[in-house]
Scaffold this active site. Structure first.
Site, PDB file in Angstrom:
ATOM      1  N   MET A 194      -7.192   5.895   3.182  1.00 24.09           N
ATOM      2  CA  MET A 194      -7.401   6.989   2.235  1.00 24.09           C
ATOM      3  C   MET A 194      -6.201   7.204   1.314  1.00 24.09           C
ATOM      4  O   MET A 194      -6.249   8.079   0.450  1.00 24.09           O
ATOM      5  CB  MET A 194      -7.678   8.289   2.998  1.00 24.09           C
ATOM      6  CG  MET A 194      -8.958   8.286   3.803  1.00 24.09           C
ATOM      7  SD  MET A 194     -10.436   8.096   2.767  1.00 24.09           S
ATOM      8  CE  MET A 194     -10.336   9.580   1.776  1.00 24.09           C
ATOM      9  N   ARG A 195      -5.139   6.421   1.483  1.00 26.78           N
ATOM     10  CA  ARG A 195      -3.968   6.642   0.653  1.00 26.78           C
ATOM     11  C   ARG A 195      -4.283   6.414  -0.821  1.00 26.78           C
ATOM     12  O   ARG A 195      -3.759   7.128  -1.688  1.00 26.78           O
ATOM     13  CB  ARG A 195      -2.817   5.732   1.096  1.00 26.78           C
ATOM     14  CG  ARG A 195      -1.534   5.987   0.338  1.00 26.78           C
ATOM     15  CD  ARG A 195      -0.372   5.165   0.857  1.00 26.78           C
ATOM     16  NE  ARG A 195       0.141   5.708   2.106  1.00 26.78           N
ATOM     17  CZ  ARG A 195       0.103   5.078   3.263  1.00 26.78           C
ATOM     18  NH1 ARG A 195      -0.440   3.887   3.330  1.00 26.78           N
ATOM     19  NH2 ARG A 195       0.591   5.634   4.352  1.00 26.78           N
ATOM     20  N   ALA A 196      -5.129   5.454  -1.119  1.00 32.33           N
ATOM     21  CA  ALA A 196      -5.460   5.177  -2.510  1.00 32.33           C
ATOM     22  C   ALA A 196      -6.129   6.375  -3.178  1.00 32.33           C
ATOM     23  O   ALA A 196      -5.830   6.701  -4.337  1.00 32.33           O
ATOM     24  CB  ALA A 196      -6.369   3.949  -2.601  1.00 32.33           C
TER      25      ALA A 196
ATOM     26  N   ASP B  90       0.818  -1.211   0.000  1.00 33.29           N
ATOM     27  CA  ASP B  90       0.000   0.000   0.000  1.00 33.29           C
ATOM     28  C   ASP B  90       0.849   1.257   0.000  1.00 33.29           C
ATOM     29  O   ASP B  90       0.396   2.319  -0.438  1.00 33.29           O
ATOM     30  CB  ASP B  90      -0.930  -0.016   1.223  1.00 33.29           C
ATOM     31  CG  ASP B  90      -1.827   1.208   1.288  1.00 33.29           C
ATOM     32  OD1 ASP B  90      -2.605   1.408   0.344  1.00 33.29           O
ATOM     33  OD2 ASP B  90      -1.747   1.964   2.275  1.00 33.29           O
TER      34      ASP B  90
ATOM     35  N   VAL C  60      -3.400   9.006  -3.847  1.00 28.26           N
ATOM     36  CA  VAL C  60      -2.510   8.595  -4.931  1.00 28.26           C
ATOM     37  C   VAL C  60      -3.224   8.685  -6.272  1.00 28.26           C
ATOM     38  O   VAL C  60      -2.645   9.152  -7.273  1.00 28.26           O
ATOM     39  CB  VAL C  60      -1.984   7.172  -4.681  1.00 28.26           C
ATOM     40  CG1 VAL C  60      -1.257   6.642  -5.907  1.00 28.26           C
ATOM     41  CG2 VAL C  60      -1.059   7.149  -3.479  1.00 28.26           C
TER      42      VAL C  60
END
Length: 683
Positions: free
Chosen positions: A274-276, A193, A279
């Site tokens: 929430m990283r997706a 991730d 990104v």
């Protein structure tokens, strides 16, 4: 310095090149993980990218590559007030798999820090890579704690070195590129991730394309400089396009409509955190800048999803990577429709009211979805003519019975959480989570003189060693006079990974009772446990007249799971052959990696048939393992009303312990965590 292979001369590999270029345009995307089989130009493409990166202006003499326009106020070589800059090419720094923590983040001179209070710092690879490219080949083989440090620095843009209360910080912003061959093991989902994008690469199956790859490679090997000169114009044009896209990037508009599509896509595919979303937003913006546009479109969002989401959907190593593109298109269409209903005025200005979810998809970038397929029902469903009431457990294989003929593979039962099986004693193997070991990380248990460079200072032991000599050394001030001989290395105890070698009985006696589905489920559960505990795994199977190494020891537990699923059954039970084959495998592995301790897991009902004196021969083979001190456990697969206890006898010969399939479950009331050898002695 050798001439690198030109980036523009790489044939095919569109996704790989796009992922690298997007990170060159916007390093904030978070790097790229390149997954693929060997020989697919992964390393070649990464090294070629360095020649396309714009030059950087640095402060002369600064070991941390500070920008003279905005120098790092906390730079250990600073301050850099009004420093004139010099230009140099962006660096490509390679992190070797065997690197130490000090080599990665740098090291403090502990002796000077204690005696003089001076932060004498030797920079590591993170400092060298600042404002350049940090390339990690075979990142899946890197120790987990190094990967954690690496990804933390990439996320924060800074590296911190802490040693006994002495702290040094420096900037560390770089384009992170990792390559890996999935056959050699997977990264943990938490680490996957942290990479912004991932791309899957494979060798082309098109004959003309393969011919062109070979032609260009041979031409480059014959004359690297001449070959590079022929591609100089294309390289220059691509370099200018990267610079143009970088300049355009701050002007790109990320509208509410595409933000809604990004959020809806991440929610629909149930990615964690929430990283997706972040990104995807950065990747879509970089795609627009790369295309020369000042506004992000739905096609950019789609392409960003194909690059940013597949690796974030893996929950365990047995999940196939990929993204359902039909579901992706449907989600984008629905999100665009919702936005149109909520904001009609904005929808009128949108040149594509449907949100860009067209059939062509705006280019490749993902992995086609892989259907799981229906599980094959157990052969016992619907009745069987081979039941315990007709043939007692442990009876010899009768001629003509189904147990003597090869049967098609059956699907495994659902995996479950297993009890922890550990190797006794204190090892010194690779860091992991199974057995006790002396490690660089863990709880402090004592102190010793350092062997080589000091990595973990034991402060109390160092002061205690230096204290008796202060008067003789002429101490006059408040500082402690510390010499090299006074320094003490902290000894720490943590956990190590082991080599878990599975020896699986695939004979007819296992299939005849319709137990193979449950057995495969148990082995699959143990494989998942081995993955979580950072073990290497191997698989030996025996049936018919012989045994074979179905999978040599590897870090790829998904490869072991794949071999297990396709395992056929049938024939007699050459138990001795299986144990002897396992003995050969362990003998070779002890030479290759003597510090990694093995754990032998024999999955059988304990029967031995075929050949003269099969039971006695199996006992002698088991005692070979016992004589070498191999920790072992026998997973007893015997079932039915009549139990012969043969697996227990085998466990005693091995010097290990026996557990039933039910006892293997972590939620079983049969017992707590078992140390396999200690339990074997008690038995």
């Amino acid at each position: 310095m050798s001439t690198p292979y030109p980036f523009t001369a790489i044939v095919g590999q569109d996704d790989l090149r796009l992922g690298l270029l997007l990170n060159a345009v916007s390093p904030a995307v978070g790097g790229v993980l390149v997954r693929g089989e060997k020989g697919t130009a992964k390393s070649t493409a990464v090294r070629a990218l360095a020649a396309l990166m714009p030059e950087v202006s640095v402060v002369p003499g600064c070991r941390f590559s500070c920008d003279p326009g905005s120098p790092d106020p906390a730079c250990p070589d600073g301050p850099h007030a009004d420093a004139a800059g010099v230009s140099r090419a962006a660096r490509t720094v390679e992190l070797p798999v065997g690197a130490s923590e000090d080599r990665l983040v740098g090291a403090l001179d502990i002796e000077r820090a204690l005696s003089e209070g001076v932060k004498a710092f030797e920079p590591g690879l993170l400092a060298d890579a600042h404002r350049g490219i940090l390339y990690v080949d075979e990142v899946n083989l890197l120790h987990d704690h190094l990967v954690d440090l690496l990804l933390d620095a990439a996320a924060m843009g800074a590296s911190y070195v802490e040693r006994e209360g002495v702290s040094v910080r420096h900037a560390a912003r770089f384009l992170l590129v990792g390559t890996m061959n999935p056959e050699e093991g997977e990264l943990r989902p938490q680490l996957l991730d942290r990479f912004g994008l991932t791309v899957e690469v494979a060798a082309s199956r098109d004959t003309d394309e393969r011919v062109e790859v070979v032609r260009r490679r041979l031409a480059y090997d014959d004359d690297p400089e001449g070959f590079a000169a022929r591609w100089a114009a294309e390289e220059s044009a691509l370099r200018e396009r990267i610079a143009t896209a970088r300049a355009l990037l701050p002007q790109v508009l990320l509208g509410d409509g595409v933000l809604r599509q990004i959020a809806a896509t991440c929610a629909a595919f149930e990615v964690d955190g929430m990283r997706a979303d972040i990104v995807m937003a950065r990747t879509a913006t970089a795609l627009a800048a790369w295309a020369g546009r000042e506004e992000v479109t739905a096609d950019d969002v789609r392409q960003a999803a194909l690059l940013a989401l597949p690796h974030r959907r893996r929950r365990n190593p047995f999940d196939a990577p990929g993204l359902d593109e039909d579901k992706l298109d449907q989600t984008l269409d629905e999100a665009a429709g919702d936005q149109g209903r909520n904001d009609e005025g904005r929808n009128d200005d949108d040149p594509d009211p449907d949100g860009g979810g067209n059939d062509d998809g705006g280019g490749s970038g993902g992995v086609p979805p892989q259907a799981d397929g229906d599980r094959t029902p157990s052969q016992g469903e619907g009745g069987s003519d081979d039941t315990p009431s007709q043939a007692p457990e442990g009876a010899p294989d009768a001629p003509g019975r189904s147990a003597g003929a090869e049967q098609q593979p059956v699907a495994s039962a659902e995996p479950f959480r297993t009890k922890m099986l550990s190797v006794p004693g204190l090892g010194e193997g690779a860091a992991g989570r199974r057995s006790r070991a002396r490690t660089e990380h863990g709880r402090t248990t004592g102190a010793r003189r350092p062997q080589g460079s000091l990595t973990k200072l034991h402060l109390a032991a160092t002061v205690q060693a230096a204290a008796p000599h202060q008067r003789a050394r002429g101490r006059s001030g408040r500082g402690l006079v510390v010499r090299r001989d006074d320094l003490r290395q902290a000894t720490r105890e943590g956990r190590e990974g082991n080599l878990v070698l599975f020896v699986v009985d695939a004979s007819g006696s296992m299939a005849a009772r319709q137990r193979m589905s449950a057995v495969k489920g148990a082995v699959l559960s143990l494989l998942l446990d081995a993955y979580q505990r950072r073990d290497k795994v191997g698989l030996v199977t025996f049936r018919g007249k012989d045994a074979e190494v179905a999978l040599p020891p590897t870090s790829s537990v998904d490869a072991a799971a794949s071999r297990l699923e396709s395992l056929p059954t049938g024939g007699r039970t050459p138990l001795a052959a299986g144990l002897l084959k396992a003995h050969d495998v362990l003998r070779v592995e002890r030479l290759r990696d003597p510090s990694r301790r093995p754990l032998l897991v024999v999955v059988t009902d304990g029967r031995a048939t075929g050949g003269p004196e099969p039971v006695a021969l199996a006992g002698r083979a088991a005692r070979l393992h016992r004589a070498e001190g191999t920790a072992s456990v026998v997973v007893d697969c015997e079932s039915g009303y009549v139990r012969l206890g043969l697996a227990g006898e085998l466990a005693r010969e091995l010097g290990g312990t026996a557990v039933t399939l039910d006892e293997l479950r972590a939620d079983s009331i049969a017992g707590l965590v078992k140390d396999v050898t200690a339990a074997g002695r008690a038995a």
